[in-house]
Scaffold this motif. Structure first.
Motif, PDB file in Angstrom:
ATOM      1  N   MET A  20      -0.901  26.179 -27.094  1.00  0.00           N
ATOM      2  CA  MET A  20      -2.102  25.744 -26.363  1.00  0.00           C
ATOM      3  C   MET A  20      -3.266  25.485 -27.313  1.00  0.00           C
ATOM      4  SD  MET A  20      -2.123  28.112 -22.996  1.00  0.00           S
ATOM      5  CE  MET A  20      -1.177  27.697 -21.557  1.00  0.00           C
ATOM      6  N   LEU A  21      -3.376  26.278 -28.359  1.00  0.00           N
ATOM      7  CA  LEU A  21      -4.431  26.048 -29.345  1.00  0.00           C
ATOM      8  C   LEU A  21      -4.150  24.785 -30.152  1.00  0.00           C
ATOM      9  CD1 LEU A  21      -5.034  29.693 -30.600  1.00  0.00           C
ATOM     10  CD2 LEU A  21      -6.557  28.316 -29.176  1.00  0.00           C
ATOM     11  N   ASN A  22      -2.899  24.576 -30.563  1.00  0.00           N
ATOM     12  CA  ASN A  22      -2.546  23.399 -31.360  1.00  0.00           C
ATOM     13  C   ASN A  22      -2.722  22.098 -30.578  1.00  0.00           C
ATOM     14  OD1 ASN A  22      -1.959  24.907 -33.606  1.00  0.00           O
ATOM     15  ND2 ASN A  22       0.238  24.944 -33.244  1.00  0.00           N
ATOM     16  N   LYS A  23      -2.435  22.127 -29.277  1.00  0.00           N
ATOM     17  CA  LYS A  23      -2.550  20.927 -28.439  1.00  0.00           C
ATOM     18  C   LYS A  23      -3.936  20.777 -27.817  1.00  0.00           C
ATOM     19  CE  LYS A  23       1.644  19.407 -28.822  1.00  0.00           C
ATOM     20  NZ  LYS A  23       1.943  18.136 -29.423  1.00  0.00           N
ATOM     21  N   HIS A  24      -4.854  21.663 -28.206  1.00  0.00           N
ATOM     22  CA  HIS A  24      -6.239  21.637 -27.729  1.00  0.00           C
ATOM     23  C   HIS A  24      -6.339  21.813 -26.213  1.00  0.00           C
ATOM     24  CE1 HIS A  24      -7.314  20.484 -31.761  1.00  0.00           C
ATOM     25  NE2 HIS A  24      -6.454  19.485 -31.699  1.00  0.00           N
ATOM     26  N   VAL A  25      -5.404  22.530 -25.628  1.00  0.00           N
ATOM     27  CA  VAL A  25      -5.492  22.871 -24.209  1.00  0.00           C
ATOM     28  C   VAL A  25      -6.607  23.886 -24.008  1.00  0.00           C
ATOM     29  CG1 VAL A  25      -4.254  23.921 -22.265  1.00  0.00           C
ATOM     30  CG2 VAL A  25      -3.065  22.350 -23.809  1.00  0.00           C
ATOM     31  N   LEU A  26      -6.726  24.811 -24.937  1.00  0.00           N
ATOM     32  CA  LEU A  26      -7.806  25.792 -24.926  1.00  0.00           C
ATOM     33  C   LEU A  26      -8.839  25.379 -25.965  1.00  0.00           C
ATOM     34  CD1 LEU A  26      -5.701  29.078 -24.847  1.00  0.00           C
ATOM     35  CD2 LEU A  26      -6.840  27.978 -22.934  1.00  0.00           C
ATOM     36  N   ALA A  27     -10.053  25.137 -25.531  1.00  0.00           N
ATOM     37  CA  ALA A  27     -11.122  24.707 -26.441  1.00  0.00           C
ATOM     38  C   ALA A  27     -11.881  25.933 -26.925  1.00  0.00           C
ATOM     39  CB  ALA A  27     -12.049  23.741 -25.741  1.00  0.00           C
ATOM     40  N   LEU A  28     -11.399  26.537 -27.979  1.00  0.00           N
ATOM     41  CA  LEU A  28     -12.016  27.747 -28.521  1.00  0.00           C
ATOM     42  C   LEU A  28     -12.698  27.465 -29.856  1.00  0.00           C
ATOM     43  CD1 LEU A  28      -9.140  30.278 -27.762  1.00  0.00           C
ATOM     44  CD2 LEU A  28     -11.182  29.840 -26.411  1.00  0.00           C
ATOM     45  N   TYR A  29     -13.225  26.258 -30.012  1.00  0.00           N
ATOM     46  CA  TYR A  29     -13.849  25.877 -31.272  1.00  0.00           C
ATOM     47  C   TYR A  29     -15.336  26.187 -31.239  1.00  0.00           C
ATOM     48  CZ  TYR A  29      -9.513  23.424 -31.914  1.00  0.00           C
ATOM     49  OH  TYR A  29      -8.183  23.130 -32.037  1.00  0.00           O
ATOM     50  N   THR A  30     -15.855  26.616 -32.366  1.00  0.00           N
ATOM     51  CA  THR A  30     -17.288  26.894 -32.479  1.00  0.00           C
ATOM     52  C   THR A  30     -17.941  25.766 -33.276  1.00  0.00           C
ATOM     53  OG1 THR A  30     -16.892  28.211 -34.457  1.00  0.00           O
ATOM     54  CG2 THR A  30     -17.032  29.394 -32.380  1.00  0.00           C
ATOM     55  N   PRO A  31     -18.995  25.182 -32.739  1.00  0.00           N
ATOM     56  CA  PRO A  31     -19.663  24.086 -33.448  1.00  0.00           C
ATOM     57  C   PRO A  31     -20.606  24.611 -34.526  1.00  0.00           C
ATOM     58  CG  PRO A  31     -20.694  24.444 -31.324  1.00  0.00           C
ATOM     59  CD  PRO A  31     -19.541  25.411 -31.417  1.00  0.00           C
ATOM     60  N   ILE A  32     -20.078  24.845 -35.713  1.00  0.00           N
ATOM     61  CA  ILE A  32     -20.884  25.318 -36.836  1.00  0.00           C
ATOM     62  C   ILE A  32     -21.159  24.122 -37.739  1.00  0.00           C
ATOM     63  CG2 ILE A  32     -20.979  26.864 -38.828  1.00  0.00           C
ATOM     64  CD1 ILE A  32     -19.038  28.706 -37.301  1.00  0.00           C
ATOM     65  N   PRO A  33     -22.437  23.781 -37.943  1.00  0.00           N
ATOM     66  CA  PRO A  33     -22.768  22.610 -38.773  1.00  0.00           C
ATOM     67  C   PRO A  33     -22.206  22.750 -40.191  1.00  0.00           C
ATOM     68  CG  PRO A  33     -24.711  23.429 -37.621  1.00  0.00           C
ATOM     69  CD  PRO A  33     -23.618  24.429 -37.399  1.00  0.00           C
ATOM     70  N   GLY A  34     -21.643  21.667 -40.683  1.00  0.00           N
ATOM     71  CA  GLY A  34     -21.111  21.647 -42.042  1.00  0.00           C
ATOM     72  C   GLY A  34     -19.674  22.124 -42.153  1.00  0.00           C
ATOM     73  N   LEU A  35     -19.135  22.689 -41.123  1.00  0.00           N
ATOM     74  CA  LEU A  35     -17.742  23.158 -41.135  1.00  0.00           C
ATOM     75  C   LEU A  35     -16.925  22.366 -40.128  1.00  0.00           C
ATOM     76  CD1 LEU A  35     -18.211  27.036 -41.196  1.00  0.00           C
ATOM     77  CD2 LEU A  35     -17.586  25.573 -43.106  1.00  0.00           C
ATOM     78  N   ARG A  36     -15.664  22.266 -40.410  1.00  0.00           N
ATOM     79  CA  ARG A  36     -14.775  21.667 -39.420  1.00  0.00           C
ATOM     80  C   ARG A  36     -14.727  22.568 -38.206  1.00  0.00           C
ATOM     81  NH1 ARG A  36      -9.206  20.426 -42.116  1.00  0.00           N
ATOM     82  NH2 ARG A  36      -9.883  19.798 -44.160  1.00  0.00           N
TER      83      ARG A  36
END
Length: 107
Positions: A61-77
């Motif tokens: 689920m994480l690999n297919k982006h089913v769960l959006a657990l990303y943090t928007p940190i400037p300068g980082l992916r």
């Protein structure tokens, strides 16, 4: 406890320190002597897949982006932010609902 002591031939303390390959090898030996699965013999791959089933779904689920657990940190992916509390909540809310007592997906 009975399975670990009698079938695997080890104490609970040994279970905490045994290597993963040795544990899987012991489970395969038990499968050869006592059928753990009625329909077919279990291989080391089958045993690992059963133990890791919920974790594999989470990873998928994480690999297919089913769960959006990303943090928007400037300068980082996009960095996945998965704390132990979040993992516990996902297990309780999603995976405990998805799987029955035998760890198969509910119909």
């Amino acid at each position: 406890k009975d399975f670990v002591n009698n079938k695997l031939g080890m104490s609970e303390r040994e279970l905490q320190t045994i290597t993963w390959p040795e544990l899987v090898a012991r489970l395969v030996r038990v499968q050869e002597q006592t059928r753990l699965c009625i329909t077919r013999d279990l291989t080391a791959h089958d045993i690992v897949n059963r133990i890791m089933r919920k974790e594999n779904y989470l990873i998928g689920m994480l690999n297919k982006h089913v769960l959006a657990l990303y943090t928007p940190i400037p300068g980082l992916r996009h960095q996945v932010m998965l704390t132990k509390t979040m993992e516990w909540n996902l297990n309780w809310c999603i995976f405990d609902y998805m799987f029955d007592d035998k760890f198969t997906i509910k119909k």
